[in-house]
Design a protein around this motif. Structure first.
Motif, PDB file in Angstrom:
ATOM      1  N   PRO A 166      18.151  -3.211   6.270  1.00  0.00           N
ATOM      2  CA  PRO A 166      19.186  -2.199   6.052  1.00  0.00           C
ATOM      3  C   PRO A 166      19.394  -1.395   7.331  1.00  0.00           C
ATOM      4  O   PRO A 166      18.530  -1.358   8.210  1.00  0.00           O
ATOM      5  N   ASP A 167      20.515  -0.728   7.442  1.00  0.00           N
ATOM      6  CA  ASP A 167      20.740   0.154   8.587  1.00  0.00           C
ATOM      7  C   ASP A 167      20.025   1.486   8.408  1.00  0.00           C
ATOM      8  O   ASP A 167      19.678   2.151   9.385  1.00  0.00           O
ATOM      9  N   ILE A 168      19.817   1.884   7.149  1.00  0.00           N
ATOM     10  CA  ILE A 168      19.277   3.203   6.838  1.00  0.00           C
ATOM     11  C   ILE A 168      18.107   3.047   5.871  1.00  0.00           C
ATOM     12  O   ILE A 168      18.210   2.333   4.872  1.00  0.00           O
ATOM     13  N   LEU A 169      16.989   3.727   6.172  1.00  0.00           N
ATOM     14  CA  LEU A 169      15.822   3.727   5.295  1.00  0.00           C
ATOM     15  C   LEU A 169      15.633   5.114   4.715  1.00  0.00           C
ATOM     16  O   LEU A 169      15.623   6.112   5.451  1.00  0.00           O
ATOM     17  N   LEU A 170      15.484   5.178   3.404  1.00  0.00           N
ATOM     18  CA  LEU A 170      15.266   6.429   2.690  1.00  0.00           C
ATOM     19  C   LEU A 170      13.869   6.381   2.081  1.00  0.00           C
ATOM     20  O   LEU A 170      13.531   5.439   1.374  1.00  0.00           O
ATOM     21  N   MET A 171      13.064   7.408   2.354  1.00  0.00           N
ATOM     22  CA  MET A 171      11.658   7.377   1.951  1.00  0.00           C
ATOM     23  C   MET A 171      11.314   8.685   1.245  1.00  0.00           C
ATOM     24  O   MET A 171      11.434   9.769   1.821  1.00  0.00           O
ATOM     25  N   ASP A 172      10.894   8.577  -0.031  1.00  0.00           N
ATOM     26  CA  ASP A 172      10.635   9.745  -0.857  1.00  0.00           C
ATOM     27  C   ASP A 172       9.130   9.988  -0.980  1.00  0.00           C
ATOM     28  O   ASP A 172       8.465   9.410  -1.844  1.00  0.00           O
ATOM     29  N   GLU A 173       8.596  10.823  -0.100  1.00  0.00           N
ATOM     30  CA  GLU A 173       7.168  11.144  -0.064  1.00  0.00           C
ATOM     31  C   GLU A 173       6.316   9.882  -0.214  1.00  0.00           C
ATOM     32  O   GLU A 173       5.431   9.811  -1.088  1.00  0.00           O
ATOM     33  N   PRO A 174       6.536   8.865   0.642  1.00  0.00           N
ATOM     34  CA  PRO A 174       5.881   7.570   0.411  1.00  0.00           C
ATOM     35  C   PRO A 174       4.376   7.585   0.583  1.00  0.00           C
ATOM     36  O   PRO A 174       3.687   6.739   0.024  1.00  0.00           O
ATOM     37  N   PHE A 175       3.839   8.558   1.352  1.00  0.00           N
ATOM     38  CA  PHE A 175       2.402   8.556   1.623  1.00  0.00           C
ATOM     39  C   PHE A 175       1.682   9.707   0.931  1.00  0.00           C
ATOM     40  O   PHE A 175       0.519   9.976   1.201  1.00  0.00           O
ATOM     41  N   GLY A 176       2.376  10.382   0.012  1.00  0.00           N
ATOM     42  CA  GLY A 176       1.827  11.599  -0.583  1.00  0.00           C
ATOM     43  C   GLY A 176       0.544  11.395  -1.363  1.00  0.00           C
ATOM     44  O   GLY A 176      -0.279  12.316  -1.460  1.00  0.00           O
ATOM     45  N   SER A 177       0.342  10.210  -1.929  1.00  0.00           N
ATOM     46  CA  SER A 177      -0.835   9.985  -2.785  1.00  0.00           C
ATOM     47  C   SER A 177      -2.001   9.341  -2.035  1.00  0.00           C
ATOM     48  O   SER A 177      -3.030   9.051  -2.643  1.00  0.00           O
ATOM     49  N   LEU A 178      -1.849   9.150  -0.721  1.00  0.00           N
ATOM     50  CA  LEU A 178      -2.861   8.426   0.047  1.00  0.00           C
ATOM     51  C   LEU A 178      -3.817   9.386   0.752  1.00  0.00           C
ATOM     52  O   LEU A 178      -3.475  10.530   1.043  1.00  0.00           O
ATOM     53  N   ASP A 179      -5.020   8.895   1.049  1.00  0.00           N
ATOM     54  CA  ASP A 179      -5.988   9.719   1.765  1.00  0.00           C
ATOM     55  C   ASP A 179      -5.572   9.897   3.222  1.00  0.00           C
ATOM     56  O   ASP A 179      -4.706   9.189   3.741  1.00  0.00           O
ATOM     57  N   TYR A 180      -6.198  10.861   3.897  1.00  0.00           N
ATOM     58  CA  TYR A 180      -5.802  11.255   5.252  1.00  0.00           C
ATOM     59  C   TYR A 180      -5.817  10.071   6.217  1.00  0.00           C
ATOM     60  O   TYR A 180      -4.858   9.875   6.979  1.00  0.00           O
ATOM     61  N   PHE A 181      -6.878   9.276   6.211  1.00  0.00           N
ATOM     62  CA  PHE A 181      -7.004   8.207   7.199  1.00  0.00           C
ATOM     63  C   PHE A 181      -6.003   7.087   6.942  1.00  0.00           C
ATOM     64  O   PHE A 181      -5.437   6.512   7.883  1.00  0.00           O
ATOM     65  N   THR A 182      -5.744   6.766   5.666  1.00  0.00           N
ATOM     66  CA  THR A 182      -4.738   5.752   5.355  1.00  0.00           C
ATOM     67  C   THR A 182      -3.354   6.239   5.756  1.00  0.00           C
ATOM     68  O   THR A 182      -2.549   5.492   6.321  1.00  0.00           O
ATOM     69  N   ARG A 183      -3.074   7.516   5.486  1.00  0.00           N
ATOM     70  CA  ARG A 183      -1.785   8.087   5.879  1.00  0.00           C
ATOM     71  C   ARG A 183      -1.599   8.012   7.389  1.00  0.00           C
ATOM     72  O   ARG A 183      -0.520   7.657   7.882  1.00  0.00           O
ATOM     73  N   ALA A 184      -2.643   8.361   8.136  1.00  0.00           N
ATOM     74  CA  ALA A 184      -2.538   8.350   9.598  1.00  0.00           C
ATOM     75  C   ALA A 184      -2.223   6.948  10.113  1.00  0.00           C
ATOM     76  O   ALA A 184      -1.410   6.765  11.022  1.00  0.00           O
ATOM     77  N   THR A 185      -2.868   5.942   9.523  1.00  0.00           N
ATOM     78  CA  THR A 185      -2.608   4.561   9.930  1.00  0.00           C
ATOM     79  C   THR A 185      -1.172   4.163   9.608  1.00  0.00           C
ATOM     80  O   THR A 185      -0.483   3.518  10.422  1.00  0.00           O
ATOM     81  N   LEU A 186      -0.684   4.557   8.431  1.00  0.00           N
ATOM     82  CA  LEU A 186       0.675   4.202   8.045  1.00  0.00           C
ATOM     83  C   LEU A 186       1.715   4.984   8.830  1.00  0.00           C
ATOM     84  O   LEU A 186       2.811   4.479   9.093  1.00  0.00           O
ATOM     85  N   HIS A 187       1.391   6.210   9.230  1.00  0.00           N
ATOM     86  CA  HIS A 187       2.291   6.935  10.139  1.00  0.00           C
ATOM     87  C   HIS A 187       2.501   6.134  11.417  1.00  0.00           C
ATOM     88  O   HIS A 187       3.639   5.973  11.885  1.00  0.00           O
ATOM     89  N   ALA A 188       1.400   5.651  11.989  1.00  0.00           N
ATOM     90  CA  ALA A 188       1.493   4.882  13.229  1.00  0.00           C
ATOM     91  C   ALA A 188       2.289   3.600  13.020  1.00  0.00           C
ATOM     92  O   ALA A 188       3.112   3.215  13.870  1.00  0.00           O
ATOM     93  N   THR A 189       2.077   2.923  11.884  1.00  0.00           N
ATOM     94  CA  THR A 189       2.817   1.695  11.585  1.00  0.00           C
ATOM     95  C   THR A 189       4.307   1.972  11.460  1.00  0.00           C
ATOM     96  O   THR A 189       5.143   1.262  12.037  1.00  0.00           O
ATOM     97  N   LEU A 190       4.652   3.020  10.714  1.00  0.00           N
ATOM     98  CA  LEU A 190       6.060   3.353  10.519  1.00  0.00           C
ATOM     99  C   LEU A 190       6.739   3.722  11.835  1.00  0.00           C
ATOM    100  O   LEU A 190       7.867   3.276  12.116  1.00  0.00           O
ATOM    101  N   LEU A 191       6.072   4.518  12.660  1.00  0.00           N
ATOM    102  CA  LEU A 191       6.664   4.909  13.938  1.00  0.00           C
ATOM    103  C   LEU A 191       6.832   3.714  14.869  1.00  0.00           C
ATOM    104  O   LEU A 191       7.810   3.631  15.612  1.00  0.00           O
ATOM    105  N   LYS A 192       5.891   2.772  14.812  1.00  0.00           N
ATOM    106  CA  LYS A 192       6.023   1.560  15.625  1.00  0.00           C
ATOM    107  C   LYS A 192       7.245   0.757  15.203  1.00  0.00           C
ATOM    108  O   LYS A 192       8.026   0.284  16.046  1.00  0.00           O
ATOM    109  N   LEU A 193       7.441   0.605  13.896  1.00  0.00           N
ATOM    110  CA  LEU A 193       8.590  -0.155  13.396  1.00  0.00           C
ATOM    111  C   LEU A 193       9.898   0.567  13.687  1.00  0.00           C
ATOM    112  O   LEU A 193      10.913  -0.060  14.002  1.00  0.00           O
TER     113      LEU A 193
END
Length: 267
Positions: A166-193
């Motif tokens: 898609p041209d546009i991605l909409l994300m509704d608190e996608p990492f809100g239920s995850l622990d700190y370290f998992t969130r940090a890893t997924l932040h890095a993954t999302l920013l890379k993409l």
């Protein structure tokens, strides 16, 4: 002097979203609730926008309108120059709760969108393999969702939305239920993409530090309107050192002041 590209009817072609006087009202009379009232917002192509807001003040309603999942009472909502009338393949959505089909293995989940759109296999297969690797699921392609951790299931959801292109991605608190370290890893993954694809991302969160880490720009929605709109001055890549940055602390304090302001009763 530079001019912005304009489509017939005055729509800016460089905007992912052009929202004007958006109002959403539920119910009638004294029982009516108005989560959004005459909200206006422009989102440029390729921007990483974070939307902050207290619970019940309109941020998720706004995102649902952007996704075409919620009809507005009045006002206009355009995505890439076209009126939003419902969900489309051009608008990808990642929800807070797990929303991947439990009856599909990882590869089938990530390839689901392009297969449903009947994209030729020779086009989608390399793309799907790329995003399986990019979200860190190589070796787990044949796993069922029930065999994955919450963080891995979120990786599947992110891989699937990027693979559908898609041209546009909409994300509704996608990492809100995850622990700190998992969130940090997924932040890095999302920013890379995001750096790789330069998709427009609109990311709803209640976490000020998450917004400071991810966003080009932060918008606060409160009382159904824009309560603050801040372009972030920080270079990328960013890390947890931002928590100690004096300029970031000033912005954080300002955002928290807006978020903590007493909300009126919506009616």
């Amino acid at each position: 002097m530079t001019t912005e590209p304009i489509a017939t009817g005055g729509t800016r072609l460089d905007l992912a979203f052009d929202i004007t006087d958006l109002t959403v009202r539920f119910g009638k009379g004294a029982a009516a609730v108005t989560p959004l009232q005459k909200l206006s917002l422009e989102v440029p192509d390729g921007q990483f926008l974070c939307i902050l807001g207290p619970s019940g003040q309109g941020k998720s309603t706004l995102l649902r309108c952007m996704a075409g999942l919620q009809e507005a009472t009045s006002g206009s909502m355009r995505a890439a120059g076209r009126e939003v009338t419902g969900p489309t393949a051009n608008l990808g959505m990642v929800f807070q709760q797990d929303a991947i089909p439990q009856w599909l293995r990882v590869r089938d989940n990530i390839s689901f969108g392009p297969r449903m759109r009947k994209v030729p296999a020779h086009e989608w297969k390399p793309r799907v393999e790329h995003f399986i690797s990019a979200v860190g699921l190589s070796g787990r392609e044949n796993a069922w969702p029930k065999e994955l951790s919450g963080g891995m299931r979120k990786r599947v959801a992110i891989g699937a939305v990027f693979a559908n292109d898609p041209d546009i991605l909409l994300m509704d608190e996608p990492f809100g239920s995850l622990d700190y370290f998992t969130r940090a890893t997924l932040h890095a993954t999302l920013l890379k993409l995001w750096a790789e694809t330069r998709k427009t991302i609109v990311f709803v969160t209640h976490d000020v530090d998450e917004a400071l880490l991810l966003a080009d720009r932060i918008v606060v929605v409160t009382d159904g309107k824009i309560g603050a709109d801040i372009e972030l001055p920080f270079a990328r890549p960013r890390d947890d050192g931002l928590r100690m940055d004096p300029e970031a602390d000033t912005i954080r304090r300002g955002l928290l002041e807006v978020l903590r302001a007493p909300a009126r009763m919506q009616s």
